[in-house]
Design a protein around this motif. Structure first.
Motif, PDB file in Angstrom:
ATOM      1  N   LYS A 212       0.899  -1.525  -0.089  1.00  0.00           N
ATOM      2  CA  LYS A 212      -0.507   0.495   0.269  1.00  0.00           C
ATOM      3  C   LYS A 212       0.962   1.237  -0.107  1.00  0.00           C
ATOM      4  O   LYS A 212       0.299   2.277  -0.828  1.00  0.00           O
ATOM      5  CB  LYS A 212      -0.857  -0.316   1.105  1.00  0.00           C
ATOM      6  N   PHE A 213       1.571   1.191   0.863  1.00  0.00           N
ATOM      7  CA  PHE A 213       2.878   2.141   0.954  1.00  0.00           C
ATOM      8  C   PHE A 213       4.835   2.032   0.414  1.00  0.00           C
ATOM      9  O   PHE A 213       4.806   0.754   1.104  1.00  0.00           O
ATOM     10  CB  PHE A 213       2.830   3.229   1.912  1.00  0.00           C
ATOM     11  N   LYS A 214       4.936   2.317  -0.286  1.00  0.00           N
ATOM     12  CA  LYS A 214       6.355   2.094  -0.280  1.00  0.00           C
ATOM     13  C   LYS A 214       7.293   3.729  -0.358  1.00  0.00           C
ATOM     14  O   LYS A 214       7.355   4.389  -1.362  1.00  0.00           O
ATOM     15  CB  LYS A 214       6.518   1.751  -2.143  1.00  0.00           C
ATOM     16  N   PRO A 215       7.394   3.411   0.996  1.00  0.00           N
ATOM     17  CA  PRO A 215       8.322   4.800   0.697  1.00  0.00           C
ATOM     18  C   PRO A 215       9.783   4.878   0.549  1.00  0.00           C
ATOM     19  O   PRO A 215       9.909   3.781   0.330  1.00  0.00           O
ATOM     20  CB  PRO A 215       8.297   5.236   2.974  1.00  0.00           C
ATOM     21  N   LYS A 216      10.456   5.636   0.039  1.00  0.00           N
ATOM     22  CA  LYS A 216      11.518   5.546  -1.008  1.00  0.00           C
ATOM     23  C   LYS A 216      12.856   5.528  -0.058  1.00  0.00           C
ATOM     24  O   LYS A 216      13.861   4.626  -0.306  1.00  0.00           O
ATOM     25  CB  LYS A 216      11.725   6.428  -2.136  1.00  0.00           C
ATOM     26  N   PHE A 217      13.014   5.316   0.993  1.00  0.00           N
ATOM     27  CA  PHE A 217      14.136   5.343   1.748  1.00  0.00           C
ATOM     28  C   PHE A 217      13.443   4.272   2.394  1.00  0.00           C
ATOM     29  O   PHE A 217      14.615   2.971   3.237  1.00  0.00           O
ATOM     30  CB  PHE A 217      13.434   5.979   3.408  1.00  0.00           C
ATOM     31  N   ALA A 218      12.507   3.387   2.851  1.00  0.00           N
ATOM     32  CA  ALA A 218      12.667   1.692   2.373  1.00  0.00           C
ATOM     33  C   ALA A 218      13.068   0.810   1.882  1.00  0.00           C
ATOM     34  O   ALA A 218      13.245   0.431   1.011  1.00  0.00           O
ATOM     35  CB  ALA A 218      11.083   1.370   3.151  1.00  0.00           C
ATOM     36  N   ARG A 219      14.422   0.550   1.581  1.00  0.00           N
ATOM     37  CA  ARG A 219      15.370  -0.634   1.262  1.00  0.00           C
ATOM     38  C   ARG A 219      14.161  -1.805   0.609  1.00  0.00           C
ATOM     39  O   ARG A 219      14.245  -2.577   1.847  1.00  0.00           O
ATOM     40  CB  ARG A 219      16.416  -0.743   0.866  1.00  0.00           C
ATOM     41  N   ARG A 220      14.350  -2.403  -0.595  1.00  0.00           N
ATOM     42  CA  ARG A 220      13.211  -3.629  -0.252  1.00  0.00           C
ATOM     43  C   ARG A 220      14.059  -4.366  -0.781  1.00  0.00           C
ATOM     44  O   ARG A 220      14.421  -4.970  -2.090  1.00  0.00           O
ATOM     45  CB  ARG A 220      12.393  -3.572  -1.265  1.00  0.00           C
ATOM     46  N   TYR A 221      14.287  -5.593   0.160  1.00  0.00           N
ATOM     47  CA  TYR A 221      15.824  -6.755   0.314  1.00  0.00           C
ATOM     48  C   TYR A 221      15.245  -8.290  -0.961  1.00  0.00           C
ATOM     49  O   TYR A 221      16.381  -8.838  -1.180  1.00  0.00           O
ATOM     50  CB  TYR A 221      16.253  -7.327   1.780  1.00  0.00           C
ATOM     51  N   SER A 222      13.865  -7.920  -0.540  1.00  0.00           N
ATOM     52  CA  SER A 222      13.090  -8.918  -1.406  1.00  0.00           C
ATOM     53  C   SER A 222      11.499  -8.767  -2.060  1.00  0.00           C
ATOM     54  O   SER A 222      11.316  -7.338  -1.808  1.00  0.00           O
ATOM     55  CB  SER A 222      12.687  -9.787  -0.338  1.00  0.00           C
ATOM     56  N   GLU A 223      10.799  -9.170  -2.548  1.00  0.00           N
ATOM     57  CA  GLU A 223       9.607  -8.863  -2.835  1.00  0.00           C
ATOM     58  C   GLU A 223       8.519 -10.032  -3.267  1.00  0.00           C
ATOM     59  O   GLU A 223       8.320 -10.372  -3.369  1.00  0.00           O
ATOM     60  CB  GLU A 223       9.782  -8.975  -4.484  1.00  0.00           C
ATOM     61  N   LEU A 224       8.540  -9.860  -1.485  1.00  0.00           N
ATOM     62  CA  LEU A 224       7.901 -11.165  -1.352  1.00  0.00           C
ATOM     63  C   LEU A 224       6.278 -11.329  -1.155  1.00  0.00           C
ATOM     64  O   LEU A 224       5.728 -12.353  -1.750  1.00  0.00           O
ATOM     65  CB  LEU A 224       7.996 -11.859   0.622  1.00  0.00           C
ATOM     66  N   ALA A 225       6.035 -10.272  -1.653  1.00  0.00           N
ATOM     67  CA  ALA A 225       4.029 -10.211  -1.835  1.00  0.00           C
ATOM     68  C   ALA A 225       3.959 -10.838  -3.472  1.00  0.00           C
ATOM     69  O   ALA A 225       3.015 -11.356  -3.526  1.00  0.00           O
ATOM     70  CB  ALA A 225       3.904  -8.350  -1.693  1.00  0.00           C
ATOM     71  N   THR A 226       5.083 -10.350  -4.127  1.00  0.00           N
ATOM     72  CA  THR A 226       4.744 -11.649  -5.636  1.00  0.00           C
ATOM     73  C   THR A 226       5.211 -12.869  -5.457  1.00  0.00           C
ATOM     74  O   THR A 226       3.878 -13.619  -5.832  1.00  0.00           O
ATOM     75  CB  THR A 226       6.220 -10.592  -6.885  1.00  0.00           C
ATOM     76  N   GLU A 227       5.981 -13.479  -4.957  1.00  0.00           N
ATOM     77  CA  GLU A 227       6.162 -14.341  -3.937  1.00  0.00           C
ATOM     78  C   GLU A 227       4.391 -15.439  -3.861  1.00  0.00           C
ATOM     79  O   GLU A 227       4.451 -16.130  -3.863  1.00  0.00           O
ATOM     80  CB  GLU A 227       7.642 -14.243  -3.384  1.00  0.00           C
ATOM     81  N   ILE A 228       4.518 -14.602  -2.693  1.00  0.00           N
ATOM     82  CA  ILE A 228       3.344 -15.106  -1.844  1.00  0.00           C
ATOM     83  C   ILE A 228       2.399 -15.198  -2.477  1.00  0.00           C
ATOM     84  O   ILE A 228       1.384 -16.644  -2.527  1.00  0.00           O
ATOM     85  CB  ILE A 228       3.145 -14.421  -1.184  1.00  0.00           C
ATOM     86  N   LYS A 229       1.660 -14.287  -3.385  1.00  0.00           N
ATOM     87  CA  LYS A 229       1.031 -14.058  -4.257  1.00  0.00           C
ATOM     88  C   LYS A 229       0.592 -14.651  -5.314  1.00  0.00           C
ATOM     89  O   LYS A 229      -0.131 -16.155  -5.982  1.00  0.00           O
ATOM     90  CB  LYS A 229       0.403 -12.851  -4.515  1.00  0.00           C
ATOM     91  N   ARG A 230       1.798 -15.298  -5.831  1.00  0.00           N
ATOM     92  CA  ARG A 230       2.156 -16.510  -6.814  1.00  0.00           C
ATOM     93  C   ARG A 230       2.161 -17.851  -6.364  1.00  0.00           C
ATOM     94  O   ARG A 230       1.507 -18.479  -7.137  1.00  0.00           O
ATOM     95  CB  ARG A 230       3.960 -16.723  -7.421  1.00  0.00           C
ATOM     96  N   SER A 231       2.730 -18.260  -5.152  1.00  0.00           N
ATOM     97  CA  SER A 231       2.149 -19.399  -4.368  1.00  0.00           C
ATOM     98  C   SER A 231       0.673 -19.781  -4.301  1.00  0.00           C
ATOM     99  O   SER A 231       0.139 -20.599  -4.403  1.00  0.00           O
ATOM    100  CB  SER A 231       2.701 -19.449  -3.012  1.00  0.00           C
ATOM    101  N   ILE A 232      -0.225 -18.305  -3.608  1.00  0.00           N
ATOM    102  CA  ILE A 232      -1.444 -18.515  -3.453  1.00  0.00           C
ATOM    103  C   ILE A 232      -2.346 -19.160  -4.711  1.00  0.00           C
ATOM    104  O   ILE A 232      -3.026 -19.895  -4.868  1.00  0.00           O
ATOM    105  CB  ILE A 232      -1.765 -18.080  -2.873  1.00  0.00           C
ATOM    106  N   THR A 233      -1.994 -18.190  -5.467  1.00  0.00           N
ATOM    107  CA  THR A 233      -2.739 -18.807  -7.012  1.00  0.00           C
ATOM    108  C   THR A 233      -2.318 -19.589  -7.328  1.00  0.00           C
ATOM    109  O   THR A 233      -3.472 -20.724  -8.506  1.00  0.00           O
ATOM    110  CB  THR A 233      -1.893 -17.538  -8.181  1.00  0.00           C
TER     111      THR A 233
END
Ligand code: KIV
Length: 266
Positions: A227-248
């Protein structure tokens, strides 16, 4: 270094120029992962309201919710310093009420420290808790519980007056007895100046590289909160993508009868 982190450890780390590492946790599973990484500080932040409970702001978070989540986190914490956020209106009324609420959080949740947002306006409450033996972490800059006053989650301390006020507030919090201060979303050079002026450590979030330590919301840095992606929060993974792929994939497997297989049956 002694493995158990305390408020004294953090102060020694500042003295020796060792960076303090901190992340948030709201449950026992994640707290276990954080503990395994030998992180210094685990914060049960009131960000739990937005990230975990789906609320629009941190304002609705209750003392009972902070206690519930901190108890869960505590079950996995051994060496990290465990800090619990004081929810909105649990420390703004007066120092006596603050002390009662802070004491309750420590007694019932197993937290070793509490964190409060604000500067001069909360200094009496900070010193009341510290005098009673409760370590207090301060929080200045973008203080999300004041979102309705700020109007948006924008960078704080940009004008001369605002930066002078933040420096003054940081010094007041130190005098009131805070053992560390979180600096959120302020210019890096202002965070540097505050860090150099203080004897106690600063822990930055969106405050540049010169603070004594860094904290992020774990769900942000793992790419789970979309919902909220502040520029200071470095993303070390993209787990939302991975989780959604697994659930689908699971949903499709059940629908086309390819799950469970013979090997997955008795
Ligand atoms: O609530 C929280 O998670 C916090 C951190 C972002 C510092 O206060």
């Amino acid at each position: 270094m002694n493995k158990k982190r305390t408020v004294k450890t953090l102060q020694k780390m500042k003295k020796h120029g060792e960076k303090i590492t901190a992340l948030t946790a709201y449950d026992s599973l994640f707290a276990g992962y954080l503990e395994e990484s030998e992180i210094d500080v685990i914060l049960v932040g009131d960000s739990v309201g937005m990230v975990y409970a789906g609320q629009e702001t941190t304002i609705p978070v209750t003392i009972e919710e902070i206690i519930y989540h901190t108890k869960a986190v505590k079950r996995s914490v051994k060496n990290a310093l465990l800090v619990a956020d004081m929810p909105f209106m649990s420390y703004q009324v007066n120092p006596e009420e603050t002390l009662k609420n802070a004491g309750r959080i420590l007694k019932e949740s197993g937290a070793e420290s509490i964190k409060m947002e604000g500067g001069e306006n909360i200094s009496n409450s900070v010193s009341r808790c510290v005098k009673a033996g409760i370590p207090v972490m301060g929080h200045l800059g973008l203080t999300p519980q004041s979102i309705h006053q700020f109007g948006s989650y924008k960078v704080q301390g940009k004008s001369k007056d605002a930066s002078e006020k933040l420096i003054k507030d940081a010094l007041i919090l130190q005098k009131a007895g805070c053992y560390a201060i979180v600096l959120e979303k302020i210019p890096a050079m202002l965070a540097k100046e505050i860090t150099e002026k203080l004897d106690i450590p600063t822990i930055g979030i969106g405050a540049g590289k010169y603070t004594d330590g860094q904290i992020l919301v774990t769900y942000d840095m793992l790419g789970m909160f979309e919902k909220f992606k502040p520029k200071f929060a470095r993303r070390y993974s993209e787990l939302a993508t991975e989780i959604k792929r697994s659930i689908t994939k699971y949903v499709n497997d059940v629908r086309d009868n390819s799950f469970p297989s013979k090997d997955e049956s008795y």
